[in-house]
Structure formats: structure tokens, C-alpha cells
Scaffold this motif. Sequence first.
Motif, PDB file in Angstrom:
ATOM      1  N   GLY A 130       0.779  -1.234   0.000  1.00  0.00           N
ATOM      2  CA  GLY A 130       0.000   0.000   0.000  1.00  0.00           C
ATOM      3  C   GLY A 130       0.805   1.277   0.000  1.00  0.00           C
ATOM      4  N   VAL A 131       2.131   1.159  -0.005  1.00  0.00           N
ATOM      5  CA  VAL A 131       2.993   2.348   0.008  1.00  0.00           C
ATOM      6  C   VAL A 131       3.586   2.571  -1.380  1.00  0.00           C
ATOM      7  CG1 VAL A 131       5.049   3.428   0.993  1.00  0.00           C
ATOM      8  CG2 VAL A 131       3.550   2.043   2.442  1.00  0.00           C
ATOM      9  N   SER A 140       6.470   9.389   1.297  1.00  0.00           N
ATOM     10  CA  SER A 140       5.983   9.633   2.654  1.00  0.00           C
ATOM     11  C   SER A 140       4.464   9.556   2.731  1.00  0.00           C
ATOM     12  CB  SER A 140       6.450  11.018   3.127  1.00  0.00           C
ATOM     13  OG  SER A 140       5.801  11.396   4.322  1.00  0.00           O
ATOM     14  N   GLN A 141       3.972   8.832   3.751  1.00  0.00           N
ATOM     15  CA  GLN A 141       2.551   8.783   4.081  1.00  0.00           C
ATOM     16  C   GLN A 141       2.378   9.060   5.576  1.00  0.00           C
ATOM     17  OE1 GLN A 141       0.577   5.170   2.926  1.00  0.00           O
ATOM     18  NE2 GLN A 141       1.021   5.406   0.755  1.00  0.00           N
ATOM     19  N   ILE A 180      -1.927  11.487   4.459  1.00  0.00           N
ATOM     20  CA  ILE A 180      -1.382  12.533   3.591  1.00  0.00           C
ATOM     21  C   ILE A 180      -0.147  11.969   2.904  1.00  0.00           C
ATOM     22  CG2 ILE A 180      -0.400  14.842   3.468  1.00  0.00           C
ATOM     23  CD1 ILE A 180      -3.327  14.839   4.225  1.00  0.00           C
ATOM     24  N   GLU A 181      -0.195  11.909   1.591  1.00  0.00           N
ATOM     25  CA  GLU A 181       0.950  11.440   0.799  1.00  0.00           C
ATOM     26  C   GLU A 181       1.679  12.658   0.239  1.00  0.00           C
ATOM     27  OE1 GLU A 181       0.999   7.649  -1.727  1.00  0.00           O
ATOM     28  OE2 GLU A 181       0.543   9.211  -3.200  1.00  0.00           O
ATOM     29  N   THR A 182       3.001  12.661   0.357  1.00  0.00           N
ATOM     30  CA  THR A 182       3.801  13.794  -0.115  1.00  0.00           C
ATOM     31  C   THR A 182       4.815  13.307  -1.144  1.00  0.00           C
ATOM     32  OG1 THR A 182       3.571  14.916   2.019  1.00  0.00           O
ATOM     33  CG2 THR A 182       5.308  15.698   0.549  1.00  0.00           C
ATOM     34  N   ARG A 187       4.491  18.067  -3.348  1.00  0.00           N
ATOM     35  CA  ARG A 187       3.035  18.074  -3.541  1.00  0.00           C
ATOM     36  C   ARG A 187       2.388  17.092  -2.572  1.00  0.00           C
ATOM     37  NH1 ARG A 187       0.500  19.474  -8.397  1.00  0.00           N
ATOM     38  NH2 ARG A 187      -1.731  19.768  -8.042  1.00  0.00           N
ATOM     39  N   SER A 188       1.412  17.564  -1.782  1.00  0.00           N
ATOM     40  CA  SER A 188       0.736  16.727  -0.794  1.00  0.00           C
ATOM     41  C   SER A 188      -0.763  16.670  -1.070  1.00  0.00           C
ATOM     42  CB  SER A 188       0.968  17.266   0.623  1.00  0.00           C
ATOM     43  OG  SER A 188       2.329  17.191   0.981  1.00  0.00           O
ATOM     44  N   TYR A 189      -1.382  15.560  -0.713  1.00  0.00           N
ATOM     45  CA  TYR A 189      -2.798  15.348  -0.919  1.00  0.00           C
ATOM     46  C   TYR A 189      -3.211  14.153  -0.073  1.00  0.00           C
ATOM     47  CZ  TYR A 189      -0.301  12.274  -4.045  1.00  0.00           C
ATOM     48  OH  TYR A 189       0.609  11.372  -4.539  1.00  0.00           O
TER      49      TYR A 189
END
Length: 274
Positions: A130-131, A140-141, A180-182, A187-189
Motif C-alpha cells: 500500500g505504500v 511519505s505517508q 497525507i501522501e507527499t 506536492r501533498s494530498y
Amino acid sequence: MAAEAKKGNAVVETIKTVVWALAIAGIFRTLFFQPFWIPSGSMKSTLLIGDFLFVNKMAYGYSYASCPNIRMLGLDAKNICAVIDGENTRVMGSEPERGDVIVFRHPVTGLDYIKRVIGMPGDTVQVKQGVLHLNGKAVSQEPVEDFVEIAEAQGPQRLRPRCSNGPVGQGGDCAKDAAIETLPNGRSYTILNIGNQSSDNTPVYTVPQGHYFFMGDNRDNSTDSRVPQQAGGVGFVPYENLIGRADRIMFSSGGTSMLAFWTWRGDRFFKAVE
């Protein structure tokens, strides 16, 4: 006789007005902004079913995909814009940025999809447990509060959401794990996870030159580049298939029609797409 002539002239003028209006609308839609209504939940929570937005078609220049399909006449965009249908090229073209939310034309079906561009030309992309991994490094999560929505049929297709908290009855709270994935460019979302499934572990994909790798933010409910085209997925998307960038939600309808104004979501007017 004069009355009949006037009536005939009025009909002709009306036809001219309609033709000009359609021509202007077609030019505007082709060159500047294309309306798009979100039909599925593959981009939750960034985009919800029923979000209505305009796609910025100036962002990446123009290709055959900038023209609309006119399915009722059997016309494909490649027929309409054949003059600019090059070998994976664009006119006045520019590159997307990693993390942009983009509407693109499916390389096989020709249908319009909206996803986030994750892999750039030459990148390696893999998902492990899942990463997301880009070029061999984990992205990064950071876990955040669960995304919760009502377990009910959504949109005109009456799609029911999938939940991480097991089977949920009608009207109950349907939860999904959120993080939050960066990306490497900062860019993060928010991404969502429902549970373990095959798309959480993929082979290593190497993005060909002139192509892009797309993923939905609702990771376990998205048909995207993790599945090859021959298996019914999206696969790698050619540069020429990009239609435009989703910048801002104009309004959002929680009902079966965007005209049902009483179902509009008050917190999503002119909301930026991040």
C-alpha cells in the motif's frame, strides 16, 4: 406574402443564431475549458461524486485529444482534429507537474478519465504493501483522521461506497483509512485505503518516454495505471492523450443530477483541486 417572407427570414435567423452559438461553444470547449462532472469515487476525498469542474485545456497545449468526441454522429476526436494528430506530440505543449490532477483520454476506449499523475517519463513506480515507491524510494505517508461518508447510493449511477469498517447498513457511517501522501516535489494530498488487495502490491513499472503513470487518490477503488491496458486498466498514458488540468471545483451536487440545486454541497463552491 410579406408576412410569410418575414416568417421565413425569422426561421433562417434563428438557425444562424443556433449554429453560431454551437460553433462558439465548440471553440471555447476545444481551446479553453471543458466541463467535467465527476461520475465515480476513484478520486475521493479530493474529488467527490457529483463535483462539477472546468478542465483547463490551455495547461499542456493541444493535441487531437483536445477535440471532443461526437458519439451521436460517430465522430472520434481523431477524426475532428486529424490535422494536429502527430506522433505523440502537442501544439504549444508543456509538461505536467508530478501530482497534477488531469483529465485524459483512455488510450484504448477513448473515454475521459480523471486521475493524479504520479510517474513521469523514465520513472520507476511500484506499490508495496500500500505504500507508493518512486525510483526505488518510499513516498511519505502520514496517517490522518479517517474519511467518513454516509453509506448510501451516490450520483446518477447510484454507486455505493466501499468501507474499511466492514459491511455498513444504509445510512450508516462508512469509513476509509486516510493519509497525507507527499511526493518528492513537495506536492501533498489525501489518499484513502479500504483494505488489503492486489493493487496494494504491484510489479515495478518503468514509465516509457512520452508517457505518464496515473493513480486515483481512492487507492482501493480506482482503475488506473497499476493495471495494464490488456487487462482492462489504464496502463501508461501517452502525452498526446492529456486533455487538461483540473484546477477548481465550481460546485458539487450530492444528488442524481447537477440541476438538483437543493442537493448542492455548500462547502465545495470554487474549491481548489490540490
